[in-house]
Design a protein around this motif. Structure first.
Motif, short mmCIF file in Angstrom:
data_model
loop_
_atom_site.label_atom_id
_atom_site.label_comp_id
_atom_site.label_asym_id
_atom_site.label_seq_id
_atom_site.Cartn_x
_atom_site.Cartn_y
_atom_site.Cartn_z
N UNK A 421 -21.80 -39.52 100.23
CA UNK A 421 -21.49 -40.58 101.20
C UNK A 421 -22.36 -40.45 102.44
N UNK A 422 -22.52 -39.22 102.94
CA UNK A 422 -23.35 -39.00 104.13
C UNK A 422 -24.81 -39.38 103.87
N UNK A 423 -25.35 -38.92 102.73
CA UNK A 423 -26.75 -39.20 102.41
C UNK A 423 -26.98 -40.69 102.16
N UNK A 424 -25.98 -41.36 101.58
CA UNK A 424 -26.11 -42.80 101.32
C UNK A 424 -26.19 -43.58 102.62
N UNK A 425 -25.30 -43.24 103.55
CA UNK A 425 -25.30 -43.91 104.86
C UNK A 425 -26.61 -43.66 105.59
N UNK A 426 -27.10 -42.41 105.56
CA UNK A 426 -28.36 -42.09 106.21
C UNK A 426 -29.51 -42.85 105.57
N UNK A 427 -29.51 -42.92 104.23
CA UNK A 427 -30.57 -43.63 103.54
C UNK A 427 -30.56 -45.12 103.82
N UNK A 428 -29.39 -45.72 103.84
CA UNK A 428 -29.29 -47.15 104.12
C UNK A 428 -29.70 -47.46 105.56
N UNK A 429 -29.29 -46.60 106.47
CA UNK A 429 -29.64 -46.79 107.89
C UNK A 429 -31.15 -46.67 108.09
N UNK A 430 -31.75 -45.63 107.45
CA UNK A 430 -33.19 -45.42 107.58
C UNK A 430 -33.98 -46.59 106.98
N UNK A 431 -33.43 -47.23 105.96
CA UNK A 431 -34.11 -48.36 105.34
C UNK A 431 -33.86 -49.67 106.07
N UNK A 432 -33.03 -49.61 107.12
CA UNK A 432 -32.73 -50.81 107.89
C UNK A 432 -31.88 -51.80 107.14
N UNK A 433 -31.05 -51.30 106.21
CA UNK A 433 -30.22 -52.18 105.40
C UNK A 433 -28.94 -52.53 106.14
N UNK A 434 -28.58 -53.79 106.09
CA UNK A 434 -27.31 -54.25 106.67
C UNK A 434 -26.17 -53.69 105.81
N UNK A 453 -31.16 -53.82 93.66
CA UNK A 453 -32.01 -52.73 93.20
C UNK A 453 -32.37 -51.68 94.24
N UNK A 454 -32.91 -52.06 95.40
CA UNK A 454 -33.31 -51.07 96.40
C UNK A 454 -32.13 -50.24 96.91
N UNK A 455 -30.98 -50.89 97.06
CA UNK A 455 -29.80 -50.17 97.54
C UNK A 455 -29.28 -49.22 96.47
N UNK A 456 -29.31 -49.66 95.21
CA UNK A 456 -28.89 -48.80 94.11
C UNK A 456 -29.79 -47.57 94.02
N UNK A 457 -31.09 -47.73 94.31
CA UNK A 457 -32.01 -46.59 94.28
C UNK A 457 -31.65 -45.58 95.36
N UNK A 458 -31.23 -46.08 96.52
CA UNK A 458 -30.83 -45.18 97.60
C UNK A 458 -29.59 -44.37 97.18
N UNK A 459 -28.63 -45.05 96.55
CA UNK A 459 -27.41 -44.36 96.11
C UNK A 459 -27.75 -43.33 95.03
N UNK A 460 -28.62 -43.72 94.09
CA UNK A 460 -29.02 -42.77 93.04
C UNK A 460 -29.73 -41.56 93.64
N UNK A 461 -30.59 -41.81 94.60
CA UNK A 461 -31.29 -40.71 95.27
C UNK A 461 -30.32 -39.79 96.00
N UNK A 462 -29.27 -40.38 96.59
CA UNK A 462 -28.27 -39.57 97.29
C UNK A 462 -27.56 -38.63 96.32
N UNK A 463 -27.24 -39.13 95.13
CA UNK A 463 -26.61 -38.27 94.12
C UNK A 463 -27.54 -37.14 93.71
N UNK A 464 -28.81 -37.47 93.49
CA UNK A 464 -29.77 -36.45 93.09
C UNK A 464 -29.95 -35.38 94.13
N UNK A 465 -30.04 -35.77 95.40
CA UNK A 465 -30.24 -34.80 96.48
C UNK A 465 -28.96 -34.01 96.77
N UNK A 466 -27.80 -34.64 96.63
CA UNK A 466 -26.54 -33.97 96.96
C UNK A 466 -26.15 -32.94 95.92
N UNK A 467 -26.59 -33.12 94.67
CA UNK A 467 -26.21 -32.18 93.60
C UNK A 467 -26.71 -30.77 93.90
N UNK A 468 -27.81 -30.66 94.61
CA UNK A 468 -28.35 -29.34 94.94
C UNK A 468 -27.34 -28.50 95.70
#
Length: 539
Positions: A421-434, A453-468
């Motif tokens: 959730x934290x990484x998703x919010x950060x990613x959406x904010x950094x991308x300037x997404x409403x 599509x672009x928002x789904x990629x941010x969410x997928x990336x958040x899952x990938x980074x958070x799993x670490x």
């Protein structure tokens, strides 16, 4: 039993174990279809899995204690029958409520099979000889873990089968195992005055179930820091304290507290808790990482875990054969703990773009460590306890490993959810997404397919980074198991089975000297018992 009969019985036992472990994983890819078909909810989705986990974990020590009191063969058959009945009824379920109840029945049988198969094998084979059979045991568990999701997905995708066959498919195998065990397993029944600790069994099962319900639901149905959360913890702790008091008063306690006076049993139990948290809590999120973060299908996601499975199978077989040959086991436990810890820390460096070959090598290291650790912890305990406590001691180690795993899945799942959730919010904010375009704070797994599509990629990336982070915590926890293993003293592996030891003690032979011998720096002891019992001992 002749050697041929023991091998045939081992095949039946491993078949029963395969069916039990397969049932735990086969529904994973079928659950979305099942819940949709039966008009269930997200909470019920969780409970279809949790019901089996609760029932199996809470009853494991009870099955183990009963194996010290009554016929092991009868108990194995009873566990298979209960499991088979639960499977058939689960397949016939007309509502999610019915399915959850029958999955709990499956869990009762599963708990028995998990505890009893290891105990019966220990009764048939000596600790020294048992090493060579750890490879097949690890192979059965690993293949069932990988094959389950693949078979479940195939059944659901086959129109003329349907999801109900995910429960029916194991029934023929369970029946075959039942027939093989009936024809080949011939263990002596030690006649004794049985005093069953019903109060202890009730308190242990209730206390463990309460705490597992808490870690399963906290952070989802209610906050971790809430009145409901504190109430469940208090109730669970109170029930377990009452269980400890009841065990001190019982004539034949479910978990004999005297077992923990033995250093090996205590340290192996602590190591098992850590191994359970690390293994179950960490590995369970691999499928999610492959499917969500990397976009692979469920079938491919299962195949991508093969490096871990192969590493576990190979290391378990090789270490078991070497233990049988040399009679030494601690070095393999220490080495396994080191590799397992290293594997988790290597996996803590992954993200949503990690090279798959590199990731596979990390999984192989983890698998090698797993294979050298899991079964050898049980072997160390079985080697030090008397035959009368074999069932209780074996099931205690399995119980605490399952308990650690159940807690690990829930706690690490909560950590993953929060970090995503934290990484998703950060990613959406950094991308300037409403945020309203992204579905507000609800952008995530539940509506991933509906997101742009672009928002789904941010969410997928958040899952990938958070799993670490999950693997980092698992690595830290596995360090605790490493410390506990280092402190265990290596005792010479007995070269006679629990059944042979019983006969030796009944004949007045002194076997305590071998039990107390320390291997470190000493030659492996010679079996003080004859290869075949004499006529007088048979009588």
């Amino acid at each position: 039993m002749t050697h041929s009969q023991r091998i045939q019985a081992l095949v039946g036992l491993l078949l029963g174990m395969f069916v039990a472990f397969l049932s735990s994983t086969i529904v994973s890819n079928a659950l979305p279809t099942i819940i949709t078909s039966l008009h269930g909810t997200q909470d019920q989705y969780t409970w279809v899995v949790t019901a089996t986990l609760l029932a199996s974990t809470a009853t494991t020590p009870i099955w183990g204690k009963f194996s010290d009191l009554v016929s092991k063969k009868l108990l194995v058959q009873l566990a298979l029958v209960i499991f088979t009945i639960g499977s058939v009824l689960a397949g016939l379920s007309q509502s999610v409520g019915m399915l959850i109840a029958f999955r709990a029945v499956q869990g009762l049988g599963l708990g028995g099979l998990q505890a009893l198969v290891v105990i019966v094998i220990a009764t048939m084979f000596s600790p020294r000889e048992r090493g060579r059979y750890q490879g097949p045991m690890a192979g059965v568990m690993s293949i069932a873990t990988v094959a389950g999701p693949l078979i479940g997905g195939l059944i659901v995708d086959t129109s003329w089968l349907g999801w109900r066959w995910t429960f029916f498919v194991g029934v023929p195998l369970a029946v075959i195992a039942l027939v093989v065990i009936q024809r080949t397993l011939n263990l002596p029944v030690v006649r004794k005055n049985v005093s069953i600790d019903y109060l202890g069994a009730l308190l242990i099962a209730s206390g463990v179930s309460t705490l597992l319900i808490w870690v399963t639901l906290a952070g989802k149905n209610f906050d971790w820091a809430s009145g409901v959360s504190f109430g469940l913890v208090a109730l669970g702790v109170l029930l377990l304290v009452a269980a400890v008091f009841a065990e001190t008063k019982a004539k034949d306690p479910i978990i004999p507290l005297r077992l923990f006076k033995d250093r090996t049993t205590t340290l192996a139990t602590l190591a098992s808790v850590s191994v359970g948290v690390a293994l179950f809590g960490g590995a369970v999120f691999l499928g999610q990482y492959f499917q969500i973060a990397r976009g692979y299908s469920p079938t491919v996601a299962g195949l991508l875990t093969l490096p871990m499975v192969i590493g576990s199978m190979v290391s378990s077989a090789v270490s078991g054969a070497l233990i049988t040959k040399f009679g030494r086991w601690k070095g393999f436990l220490v080495g396994g703990a080191i590799l397992m810890t290293a594997g988790f820390f290597l996996l803590s460096t992954i993200d949503h773009e990690t090279n798959m070959v590199l990731l596979g090598s990390f999984l192989f290291v983890l698998g090698v460590g797993m294979g050298m650790t899991m079964q050898n912890l049980v072997l160390a305990v079985q080697n030090t306890v008397s035959p009368s406590d074999l069932g209780s001691a074996s099931s205690v180690v399995s119980f605490f490993r399952s308990l650690g795993g159940a807690a690990g899945v829930s706690v690490l799942g909560a950590v993953l959810s929060s970090h995503v959730a934290d990484l998703t919010i950060k990613g959406l904010t950094a991308a300037g997404v409403d945020m309203s375009q992204a579905g507000g704070s609800g952008a995530g797994l539940s509506n991933l397919k509906e997101l742009p599509g672009p928002i789904a990629d941010i969410v997928r990336g958040a899952y990938g980074d958070a799993t670490a982070r999950i693997f980092l915590i698992s690595g830290i926890v596995s360090l605790l198991s490493f410390v506990a293993i280092v402190l265990i003293k290596e005792v010479a592996l007995r070269t006679f089975s629990a059944d042979e030891q019983r006969r030796a003690e009944a004949a007045g032979d002194d076997v305590d000297a071998e039990l107390a011998e320390i291997v470190q720096g000493d030659p492996v002891l010679v079996d003080p018992l004859p290869a075949e019992p004499t006529d007088s001992r048979r009588r």
